[in-house]
Design an enzyme around this catalytic site. Structure first.
Site, PDB file in Angstrom:
ATOM      1  N   ALA A  65       0.859  -1.177   0.000  1.00  0.00           N
ATOM      2  CA  ALA A  65       0.000   0.000   0.000  1.00  0.00           C
ATOM      3  C   ALA A  65       0.897   1.230   0.000  1.00  0.00           C
ATOM      4  CB  ALA A  65      -0.874  -0.005   1.235  1.00  0.00           C
ATOM      5  N   LYS A  74       5.860   3.444   0.726  1.00  0.00           N
ATOM      6  CA  LYS A  74       5.283   2.180   0.290  1.00  0.00           C
ATOM      7  C   LYS A  74       5.490   1.159   1.392  1.00  0.00           C
ATOM      8  CE  LYS A  74       5.661  -0.680  -3.784  1.00  0.00           C
ATOM      9  NZ  LYS A  74       6.184  -0.611  -5.159  1.00  0.00           N
ATOM     10  N   TYR A  96       4.985  11.892  -6.021  1.00  0.00           N
ATOM     11  CA  TYR A  96       4.634  12.365  -7.362  1.00  0.00           C
ATOM     12  C   TYR A  96       3.163  12.778  -7.360  1.00  0.00           C
ATOM     13  CZ  TYR A  96       9.185  10.678  -8.520  1.00  0.00           C
ATOM     14  OH  TYR A  96      10.549  10.507  -8.521  1.00  0.00           O
ATOM     15  N   ASP A 120       7.554  -5.593 -15.042  1.00  0.00           N
ATOM     16  CA  ASP A 120       6.171  -5.262 -14.693  1.00  0.00           C
ATOM     17  C   ASP A 120       5.864  -3.858 -15.189  1.00  0.00           C
ATOM     18  OD1 ASP A 120       3.629  -5.519 -13.640  1.00  0.00           O
ATOM     19  OD2 ASP A 120       4.228  -5.084 -11.574  1.00  0.00           O
ATOM     20  N   ASN A 148       2.815   1.650 -13.242  1.00  0.00           N
ATOM     21  CA  ASN A 148       4.158   1.707 -12.682  1.00  0.00           C
ATOM     22  C   ASN A 148       4.976   2.852 -13.267  1.00  0.00           C
ATOM     23  OD1 ASN A 148       3.951  -0.241 -10.727  1.00  0.00           O
ATOM     24  ND2 ASN A 148       4.542  -1.920 -12.073  1.00  0.00           N
TER      25      ASN A 148
HETATM   26  P1  ADP Z   1       3.509  -2.051  -6.631  1.00  0.00           P
HETATM   27  O1  ADP Z   1       4.930  -2.193  -7.069  1.00  0.00           O
HETATM   28  O2  ADP Z   1       3.188  -2.791  -5.397  1.00  0.00           O
HETATM   29  O3  ADP Z   1       2.566  -2.298  -7.752  1.00  0.00           O
HETATM   30  P2  ADP Z   1       3.622   0.758  -7.020  1.00  0.00           P
HETATM   31  O4  ADP Z   1       4.982   1.253  -6.698  1.00  0.00           O
HETATM   32  O5  ADP Z   1       3.325   0.500  -8.440  1.00  0.00           O
HETATM   33  O6  ADP Z   1       3.328  -0.535  -6.184  1.00  0.00           O
HETATM   34  O7  ADP Z   1       2.548   1.760  -6.379  1.00  0.00           O
HETATM   35  C1  ADP Z   1       1.150   1.532  -6.446  1.00  0.00           C
HETATM   36  C2  ADP Z   1       0.399   2.820  -6.770  1.00  0.00           C
HETATM   37  O8  ADP Z   1       0.610   3.827  -5.748  1.00  0.00           O
HETATM   38  C3  ADP Z   1       0.879   3.487  -8.059  1.00  0.00           C
HETATM   39  O9  ADP Z   1       0.216   2.958  -9.167  1.00  0.00           O
HETATM   40  C4  ADP Z   1       0.548   4.959  -7.812  1.00  0.00           C
HETATM   41  O10 ADP Z   1      -0.813   5.237  -8.093  1.00  0.00           O
HETATM   42  C5  ADP Z   1       0.761   5.124  -6.311  1.00  0.00           C
HETATM   43  N1  ADP Z   1       2.124   5.596  -6.033  1.00  0.00           N
HETATM   44  C6  ADP Z   1       3.212   4.814  -5.871  1.00  0.00           C
HETATM   45  N2  ADP Z   1       4.307   5.529  -5.613  1.00  0.00           N
HETATM   46  C7  ADP Z   1       3.932   6.823  -5.607  1.00  0.00           C
HETATM   47  C8  ADP Z   1       4.638   8.072  -5.421  1.00  0.00           C
HETATM   48  N3  ADP Z   1       5.949   8.101  -5.167  1.00  0.00           N
HETATM   49  N4  ADP Z   1       3.940   9.220  -5.503  1.00  0.00           N
HETATM   50  C9  ADP Z   1       2.617   9.185  -5.762  1.00  0.00           C
HETATM   51  N5  ADP Z   1       1.889   8.052  -5.960  1.00  0.00           N
HETATM   52  C10 ADP Z   1       2.532   6.875  -5.883  1.00  0.00           C
HETATM   53 MG    MG Z   2       2.662  -1.151  -9.328  1.00  0.00          MG
HETATM   54 MG    MG Z   3       5.487  -2.819  -8.760  1.00  0.00          MG
END
Ligand code: ADP
Ligand code: MG
Ligand code: MG
Length: 357
Positions: free
Chosen positions: A50, A64, A115, A166, A171
């Site tokens: 999450a 994260k 972001y 992925d 992502n």
């Molecule tokens: P996972 O690798 O578990 O899929 P992600 O890194 O892709 O997780 O993050 C899941 C979601 O969280 C992203 O699709 C985005 O919407 C949000 N998110 C992740 N990192 C950021 C960030 N640094 N700033 C803003 N939103 C983020």
């Molecule tokens: Mg992701």
């Molecule tokens: Mg991922």
């Protein structure tokens, strides 16, 4: 800033940068900053964790949180983040820590730059983009991927080639100025060095090109498994282009821009099962459909469609490399979306020959 120190390290030291080293650094930081990391609001759920908006020393960050079940992905994401810093199109990693949550479970945290627009698919579902913006965003993604796929030796510094594995529009994260970065490295792998490696380096996650003559298979003798993994990313890149340019207002002159759709959403609905994908993509060789409006002969649209098709080729050997896709996007940026193809046969020829190989 925590990991800047690794930049100057010798290649072997860097490759052997173990989880323990990183954690030591991270813990030192975490203890010093204890209590200053706050989780404020859930902003996303990914495959492995999450994501929260938070603050670290008053600075806005994203955090994260991985559950203990996903610790492996945490470790790989953290080590990837350490390897991949210093590129404008890679999400900026700040620190990592492991701790007990309030209910007594182990939790792993990755703290990164926040972001504000979230991921690319979120951004595109809320906004349409003009041609130049769309080219810039997809070019950024491609530049990030090209950096990822490239093995770099710069003096004492070393960066292995990495396959993302992925790549999706979820992502990719979007900065306030709409520039884009790659994120979500939980499934990424380091690829084997083309230079001879020291045997002690073998603790990395690299996919080895191994075998004993004459038992080595043709695909390994050919471009090898490392290259196959890169081409998996390129297929996904083609779908990401399609999703992005379908929201480009300049490509739908005089009509409403279609709503954002994930690739194959129309064909498969929201329940996307891999069995259905197998029939659709593998057996029937189906790809996302180009909109009616793209049948008009503009040079930009023609080149764009060709680029997408060259990314999602069925025969993976035929796909573009990330470097080549990067050049294509740089070329697209220079075109006007309205230039008619018929008047520009020569442009077309020069496009073809400049992109050859
Ligand atoms: P996972 O690798 O578990 O899929 P992600 O890194 O892709 O997780 O993050 C899941 C979601 O969280 C992203 O699709 C985005 O919407 C949000 N998110 C992740 N990192 C950021 C960030 N640094 N700033 C803003 N939103 C983020
Ligand atoms: Mg992701
Ligand atoms: Mg991922």
């Amino acid at each position: 800033a925590l990991f800047l120190g690794y930049r100057g390290m010798k290649r072997r030291e860097k490759l052997r940068l173990s989880g323990a080293d990183v954690m030591e650094a991270a813990n030192a930081e975490a203890t010093r900053e204890d209590g200053s990391l706050k989780l404020l609001e859930l902003i996303g759920r990914g495959r492995y964790g999450a994501v929260f908006r938070g603050s670290l020393n008053g600075q806005r960050v994203a955090v994260k949180v991985f559950s203990s079940a996903n610790r492996k992905n945490f470790l790989s994401e953290r080590s990837m983040n350490c390897l991949l810093q210093q590129h404008h199109n890679i999400a900026r990693f700040l620190t990592a820590e492991e701790k007990m949550s309030t209910d007594g479970h182990e939790e792993s945290l990755i703290v990164m730059e926040f972001y504000p627009h979230g991921c690319l698919s979120e951004y595109l579902s809320l906004h349409t983009v003009d041609w130049l913006t769309c080219c810039r965003m997809t070019h950024d993604v491609t530049k990030g991927l090209s950096f990822l796929h490239t093995e770099l030796h710069r003096g004492e510094q070393y960066k292995p080639a990495v396959a993302h594995r992925d790549l999706t529009s979820r992502n990719v994260l979007v900065r306030a100025d709409l520039s884009c970065v790659l994120a979500g490295f939980g499934a990424s792998v380091e690829l084997t060095s083309t230079k001879p490696r020291h045997p002690e380096d073998d603790d990395s996650m690299a996919v080895r090109e191994v075998g004993t003559v004459p038992y080595i298979s043709p695909e390994v003798l050919g471009r090898g498994l490392n290259s196959a993994l890169k081409r998996v990313d390129i297929y996904a890149l083609g779908l990401l282009y399609w999703e992005s340019f379908r929201r480009c207002s300049d490509l739908f002159p005089g009509e409403t821009v279609p709503l954002y759709q994930l690739a194959f959403q129309k064909e498969l609905g929201n329940h996307r099962r891999s069995e259905d994908m197998q029939v659709l993509v593998l057996r029937d060789r189906c790809r996302p459909e180009f909109p009616e409006a793209w049948k008009r002969n503009s040079l930009a649209v023609w080149s764009l469609k060709e680029t997408m098709e060259d990314c999602w080729e069925q025969d993976s050997e035929e796909r573009l490399t990330a470097q080549c896709a990067e050049q294509r996007l740089a070329g697209l940026k220079l075109l006007s979306p309205h230039t008619q193809l018929d008047n520009h046969r020569s442009l077309c020829h020069s496009w073809r020959s400049s992109q050859a190989g």
